[in-house]
Design an enzyme around this catalytic site. Structure first.
Site, PDB file in Angstrom:
ATOM      1  N   GLY A  87       0.830  -1.195   0.000  1.00  0.00           N
ATOM      2  CA  GLY A  87       0.000   0.000   0.000  1.00  0.00           C
ATOM      3  C   GLY A  87       0.865   1.245   0.000  1.00  0.00           C
ATOM      4  NE  ARG A  88      -2.317   6.302  -0.638  1.00  0.00           N
ATOM      5  CZ  ARG A  88      -2.677   7.257   0.208  1.00  0.00           C
ATOM      6  NH1 ARG A  88      -1.872   8.247   0.486  1.00  0.00           N
ATOM      7  NH2 ARG A  88      -3.861   7.241   0.764  1.00  0.00           N
ATOM      8  CB  CYS A 117       2.091  -4.638  -2.849  1.00  0.00           C
ATOM      9  SG  CYS A 117       1.268  -3.425  -3.867  1.00  0.00           S
TER      10      CYS A 117
END
Length: 191
Positions: A87-88, A117
């Site tokens: 994610g971020r 990711c």
């Protein structure tokens, strides 16, 4: 009981935090979810990233996830493995000196590490991918190469294992991602 340290943070990918955490607890590991500057009982906000045919993923609000351990209480030698969500969150978590030291400890001690990711951004910032084969979300591929790693371009539901390092491009890989992490953690599951 084996213990796993789980790094996550605000605007982590929802599935990449919730699902691995639940799966690892399900098989009997003690999993400590932590985020810098937060303590046990604090929440992080998550985001849901989806693949809907656009040029990149879409982002929607996720759930609040309650951390079950305080970041400042982490003693890295207490843990058998490390999981890093995507994610971020990794884009700012990699700026934290203690996060980098934690990751470096796991590699120096040759302990199992799983990153998914954008979580691989923390690995590249920690300077631990040189000479390793690994994957990540495709947009992170150039960072892997610049850090001296060998980026593996595989489907979103794929997994790549290099020694004690397990990496996947995104949450569709959860079944194989967790299965391979369990293998290097020494788990056996009989059905």
């Amino acid at each position: 009981m084996k213990k796993v340290l789980f790094l996550t943070g605000d605007f982590t990918e929802d599935y990449e935090t919730m699902v691995p955490f639940q799966m690892l607890e399900m098989v009997g590991y003690e999993v400590h979810t932590v985020c810098p500057d937060k303590k046990k009982g604090d929440s992080i906000k998550t985001a849901i990233h989806d693949f809907e045919g656009d040029q990149t993923y879409t982002e929607k609000p996720g759930h609040n996830f309650v951390l079950n351990y305080s970041f400042d209480s982490v003693e890295v030698t207490d843990y058998d493995g490390l999981v890093i969500a995507g994610g971020r969150a990794p884009e700012y978590l990699r700026l934290n000196k203690k996060v980098i030291e934690i990751v470096q400890h796991f590699f120096e001690a040759d302990k199992p590490v799983a990153a998914i990711c954008h979580g691989i951004q923390i690995l590249t910032a920690a300077d631990v991918v040189k000479g390793k084969k690994l994957t990540a979300y495709p947009a992170v591929g150039p960072e892997v190469t610049l850090a001296g790693g060998h980026f593996q371009d595989i489907p979103a539901d794929g997994v790549f294992v290099d020694g004690n390092l397990v990496t996947s491009p995104a949450w569709p890989a959860h079944p194989s991602f967790i299965r391979e992490f369990l293998k290097i953690m020494g788990a056996t599951i009989s059905i």
